[in-house]
Scaffold this motif. Structure first.
Motif, mmCIF file in Angstrom:
data_model
loop_
_atom_site.group_PDB
_atom_site.id
_atom_site.type_symbol
_atom_site.label_atom_id
_atom_site.label_comp_id
_atom_site.label_asym_id
_atom_site.label_seq_id
_atom_site.Cartn_x
_atom_site.Cartn_y
_atom_site.Cartn_z
ATOM 1 N N PHE A 223 0.830 -1.225 0.000
ATOM 2 C CA PHE A 223 0.000 0.000 0.000
ATOM 3 C C PHE A 223 0.847 1.250 0.000
ATOM 4 C CE2 PHE A 223 0.298 -1.236 4.503
ATOM 5 C CZ PHE A 223 0.774 -0.061 5.084
ATOM 6 N N LYS B 185 -3.749 3.866 -2.120
ATOM 7 C CA LYS B 185 -3.518 2.842 -3.151
ATOM 8 C C LYS B 185 -3.154 1.538 -2.464
ATOM 9 C CE LYS B 185 -2.024 5.799 -6.904
ATOM 10 N NZ LYS B 185 -0.934 6.723 -7.142
ATOM 11 N N TRP B 186 -3.768 0.457 -2.944
ATOM 12 C CA TRP B 186 -3.488 -0.863 -2.369
ATOM 13 C C TRP B 186 -3.059 -1.845 -3.450
ATOM 14 C CZ3 TRP B 186 -3.352 -2.753 2.604
ATOM 15 C CH2 TRP B 186 -3.702 -1.838 3.603
ATOM 16 N N PRO C 233 -7.827 -1.982 3.029
ATOM 17 C CA PRO C 233 -7.930 -2.142 1.568
ATOM 18 C C PRO C 233 -9.275 -1.761 0.959
ATOM 19 C CG PRO C 233 -6.940 -4.087 2.581
ATOM 20 C CD PRO C 233 -7.387 -3.228 3.705
ATOM 21 N N CYS D 65 -0.449 4.958 1.316
ATOM 22 C CA CYS D 65 -1.628 5.695 1.768
ATOM 23 C C CYS D 65 -1.223 6.917 2.561
ATOM 24 C CB CYS D 65 -2.514 4.810 2.640
ATOM 25 S SG CYS D 65 -3.084 3.358 1.759
ATOM 26 N N GLU E 50 -5.866 -0.808 -8.883
ATOM 27 C CA GLU E 50 -6.531 0.463 -8.575
ATOM 28 C C GLU E 50 -7.496 0.933 -9.662
ATOM 29 O OE1 GLU E 50 -7.040 2.136 -5.956
ATOM 30 O OE2 GLU E 50 -5.765 0.953 -4.649
ATOM 31 N N GLY F 154 -8.035 -4.001 -3.731
ATOM 32 C CA GLY F 154 -8.233 -3.875 -2.288
ATOM 33 C C GLY F 154 -9.654 -4.205 -1.879
#
Ligand code: PRX
Length: 663
Positions: free
Chosen positions: A73, A83-84, A486, A75, A271, A295
């Motif tokens: 990730f 973003k995962w 997520p 974040c 994503e 996620g």
């Protein structure tokens, strides 16, 4: 902006201490559960928050990836940027269907559909695969491609699941609009995301009544030429008008000769968007909450498996409509990603009789039932006999979602439906969270009626005072979440710079996700949700913004102003109370309440229709013109003896009129 309202929070802090009994997990359940006991939960939770990277790296294998992620990730809630599984590639529909075709699940029921009239249709994973593939080909033939927004306006029929998964298969973004919404609401949601293809049905059916879905669609897009294609499911066979060159029938489209060709699922970036779902906030129009692929799928699959302790032989019945987030996450994506059998029901709990749920449970031998407190309260009022007519012996777990469950309803669910032997998971979450964040785990948690238990793995909630300090034990406060998980939303549609996202969710307490809910944590560390603290209502588990209802009322030419608040309602949880000021000098015409109710139904939906409308010559406003909702909430809730300080009002005399005219 009407948010972060400490007065409302103080009002909603209801300390639910009337039921003191504790319900530890039954030994038998515990032994066979995925998470066996509190020790296991505690150790795994610790790992999940201390080493989220390692934890989620391990967990993400619950779904199949065509390319593994490069980074778990990235974040930053300050920006916000989330973003995962960066660089990972996968397809959600492949995960929900194709991967199950390799083994024994191929011939397992994926969906069992029961119609309003009691007709049953079952789709094995193999059959579902064929339907989704065929419809994905139809979408492609219509020119739909990756990233297109496709609106689905259907009631609870299998085609809704098929259409959503077909979108996911080709990489299109689905925008499901609840079939109970009006044509005006539908138009708003179609145009906001610039959708050019709509999937609907001739009619929807619920509780013996039909809903004119196609007619509503026609009205919604009459002056919106951007919609080039409308695909119509024949549900009832009612006569509908079909516009040449735009409208076609689902059954005809999927019967075209070349439609059976296998279309490979589109490989998506982790994503890439999966869907948009519109939801109400405290201000303005509903916003399109955006969820992405990797996620979201990992989070819904894992939370589904562990919270509902899902085993391959179970039949899972979630009563939520797919038009809401619960249906997205726990009818479609979580369960199907796990290869589960999901029962979907078109009708209502009380049609033709108030034992419909129980009849369904026995008929299909349902093992896990997930429903809303409002349904439990409504059914409870019909008496225990309706439940006792059925054995319900197949049930092994119960769940609730959507609103706080009062201990009385919890106890009834536990004793009468669960025969005193079944765990109940009271799951707290939101459209924005993608999946369940606070919940008991059925093989681990000692249940307290009315408490949603503890955070799920990787989730770090905090309860803050209005000064932003951590609230003490049992001291109510604002529920916020520290750090990403997520399933969290990635934005709202049409806000690429994430300005609105930042303002709505990350500005109240910078760097923290603001939920809009009040909560307290008791001495044992269990969470008690206390309802919304902003101007969002929760009516029968449906989320509605007071601002939207006010604007629908004010759209009537004779209304000069309206203020809407919630009040405690025995069945709905919250009822809708509207204070309405008519045009200067106007007398209230006979039957005008009905007219205004009809107006709200037309602009939003029957679910937003006020329960009570009080006409008044003025509203309680401060000298700067702000409506003092605290006073209106107290009047609506019948707490008129304790209105607090009214001296700051521009015209305090209006309060007497409001109290006298209270409905
Ligand atoms: O106030 C909380 C309430 O429902 C809100 C979210 O609504 P929505 O986005 O429509 O999603 C509903 C289904 C997940 C929350 O802000 N809520 C949801 N679950 C619970 C709840 N309140 C108390 N207890 C719950 N279990």
């Amino acid at each position: 902006m009407r948010q972060k309202n400490p007065e409302k929070m103080a009002e909603t802090i209801k300390v639910l201490t009337e039921e003191k009994r504790l319900f530890p997990p039954p030994q038998e359940f515990k032994e066979s559960a995925h998470i066996k006991g509190m020790e296991e939960y505690t150790a795994l939770y610790k790992e999940s928050v201390e080493d989220p990277e390692g934890f989620w790296d391990r967990m993400a294998g619950i779904v199949d990836w065509t390319k593994k992620w490069d980074k778990v990730f990235e974040c930053d809630f300050e920006k916000p940027e989330i973003k995962w599984f960066l660089g990972g590639r996968l397809n959600a529909a492949y995960n929900c269907i194709d991967r199950h075709l390799k083994g024994f699940r191929r011939n397992k029921a994926a969906l069992i559909w029961e119609s309003d009239e009691g007709e049953v249709k079952t789709y094995t994973y193999q059959q579902l695969s064929r339907e989704v593939n065929r419809f994905a080909n139809v979408l492609k033939k219509k020119g739909a491609t990756k990233g297109d927004r496709i609106t689905i306006y259907l009631s609870m029929i299998p085609e809704l699941v098929i259409a959503a998964l077909a979108c996911a298969r080709i990489g299109a973004i689905h925008n499901v609009v609840f079939g109970g919404f009006s044509s005006a609401s539908l138009r708003e949601r179609i145009s906001d995301c610039a959708s050019n293809l709509v999937i609907t049905a001739d009619e929807g059916v619920r509780g013996g009544k039909s809903v004119p879905l196609k007619r509503n669609t026609d009205e919604a897009i009459a002056d919106y030429p951007c919609v080039e294609n409308v695909i119509v499911v024949k549900r009832t066979g009612a006569g509908v008008s079909m516009t040449e060159g735009r409208d076609t029938w689902w059954h005809e489209e999927i019967s075209e000769p070349d439609i059976e060709e296998i279309s490979e699922p589109e490989e998506m970036d982790s994503e890439d968007p999966l869907f948009i779902l519109y939801t109400s906030g405290s201000t303005g129009k509903p916003k399109g909450v955006l969820h992405t692929t990797g996620g979201y799928l990992v989070y819904t699959a894992l939370s589904f498996k562990w919270i509902f302790d899902y085993k391959d032989e179970d039949i899972f019945f979630c009563t939520a409509d797919i038009g809401w987030i619960t249906g997205h996450s726990y009818v479609i994506y979580g369960p199907l990603a796990c290869g589960a059998t999901c029962l979907i029901f078109e009708g209502t709990p009380t049609y033709p009789e108030p034992d419909r749920f129980w009849e369904i449970v026995d008929k299909h031998r349902v093992n896990i039932l997930y429903t809303a407190p409002t349904a439990i309260r409504a059914l409870m009022r019909y008496g225990d006999e309706w439940v006792k007519k059925h054995s319900l012996a197949s049930l092994r777990l119960l769940g609730t979602v959507g609103e706080p469950i009062n201990p009385k309803a919890w106890m009834w669910y536990h004793e009468v439906v669960g025969k005193g032997r079944l765990p109940i998971v009271d799951t707290w979450w939101q459209t924005e969270t993608g999946g369940i964040l606070i919940t008991p785990l059925p093989g681990a948690t000692t249940l307290k009626p009315g408490s949603a238990g503890r955070p799920f793995f990787g989730v770090k909630p905090l309860v803050l005072t209005k000064e932003g300090k951590e609230a003490g034990s049992n001291e109510g406060g604002y529920l916020v979440i520290e750090d990403s998980w997520p399933g969290i939303l990635r934005g709202t549609y049409g806000d690429p710079e994430k300005k609105r996202m930042k303002e709505l969710y990350f500005s109240h307490f910078p760097g923290l996700f603001f939920t809009g809910d009040g909560a307290r944590i008791d001495g044992d560390g269990d969470y008690w949700l206390m309802g919304r603290i902003d101007d969002v209502l929760n009516v029968s588990g449906h989320r509605l913004g007071t601002a939207e209802i006010e604007s629908a009322l004010a759209s009537h030419l004779d209304v000069s102003e309206a203020a809407v608040v919630g009040y405690p309602h025995e069945v709905k949880g919250e009822g809708i109370y509207a204070f309405v000021v008519l045009r200067e000098g106007m007398e209230v015409p006979g039957g005008f309440e009905k007219t205004l109710g009809g107006q709200v139904k037309k602009v939003i939906s029957p679910i937003a229709r006020p329960d009570k409308i009080q006409f008044t010559t003025g509203l309680p406003k401060t000298r700067s013109g702000k409506i003092m909702r605290r006073i209106l909430r107290k009047i609506a809730g019948g707490r008129t003896e304790d209105l607090g300080d009214v001296s700051t009002l521009a015209d305090p005399s209006v309060v007497d009129e409001l109290v006298k005219g209270r409905k």
